[in-house]
Design a protein around this motif. Structure first.
Motif: not given
Length: 269
Positions: A194-206, A249-258
């Motif tokens: 769930i985490l990767p697509p959920l993270g994508n939704d979080f970034v999209a929501l930003v 968004t880029v900072g959040l994406s990097l944090a989610l990937r980590a």
């Protein structure tokens, strides 16, 4: 150990370039009176943007999980209700939903609330609720919550259904209740899916949180619109607005990937 060529190919050169550009822009903004003024004005909306995004995402995740569980329940009616909700909400653009909730849904809610609490209002226990009592900020949050809950419910459904049925059957054989099976067996395994697509939704929501500016909510975009309208510095203002969103968004994406890599390593261990 991977070959040297593979390691070089996997090195995040894009990140090096992005960070270099971000630092160069930051230095330029700090040394330019005009851009510094624009940044200081637009940055006032960062707190509102983060607040709207976090609250809407938490509420949408809770709603999405509930809808996903309804869609997988043993009741045909609950499954149909969940499917109806998901298909209808996903078919409405977020901007249209935002307007509908703000100017149609909120007045309808106020009218329904006053009708239900009329006896209590007559007894003096409650005051009459007015439409203006429901702030535009919270109308925007509820619109984003409803809109994203439909997408997030599908993320939860796919992740939960990806768990092997054999493990669920084994948990049943051990006498675990449905709630215990979900809490101890299903969800800990589903979260990795769930985490990767959920993270994508979080970034999209930003990014979609910028839509709340149409209601006059003082987020990053609205602060930029107000400054540009008053100064006619459209290029400078919207360049800084885009820069701030990219940092978020880029900072959040990097944090989610980590976080994803950390969970993957824990699973492999």
């Amino acid at each position: 150990m991977p070959p040297a060529s593979t390691s070089k190919a996997d090195f995040p050169w894009w990140l090096v370039v992005a960070v270099t550009i971000a630092i160069a822009v930051a230095v330029f903004v700090a040394t330019s009176n005009l851009y510094a003024q624009v940044f200081a004005t637009v940055a006032k909306g960062i707190g509102v943007t983060i607040f709207v995004t976090v609250i809407a995402f938490v509420l949408a995740s809770a709603m999405g999980l509930g809808i996903a569980l309804m869609g997988m329940s043993g009741s045909r009616w609950l499954r149909q209700i969940a499917r109806f909700y998901v298909e209808i909400i996903r078919g409405v653009p977020i901007l249209v939903l935002l307007f509908w909730i703000a100017f149609a849904g909120a007045p309808a809610f106020v009218a329904a609330w006053n009708a239900l609490t009329a006896p209590l209002q007559s007894a003096g226990l409650f005051g009459e609720l007015l439409v203006r009592d429901v702030s535009l900020l919270w109308r925007a949050i509820m619109a984003l919550t409803i809109g994203y809950s439909a997408f997030i419910s599908e993320v939860f459904r796919a992740g939960i259904q990806a768990v092997e049925k054999g493990q669920i059957e084994a948990a049943k054989a051990l006498g675990l209740t449905r709630a215990q099976r979900f809490r101890l067996i299903v969800f800990p395994q589903a979260i990795r899916t769930i985490l990767p697509p959920l993270g994508n939704d979080f970034v999209a929501l930003v990014k979609d949180s910028s839509l709340v500016s149409v209601l006059g909510v003082a987020d990053i975009t609205q602060m930029g619109k107000v400054y540009a309208a008053g100064s006619f510095r459209f290029f400078e203002t919207y360049s800084i607005t885009a820069y701030i969103y990219l940092i978020l968004t880029v900072g959040l994406s990097l944090a989610l990937r980590a976080l994803e890599r950390r969970l993957r390593r824990q699973h492999e261990e």
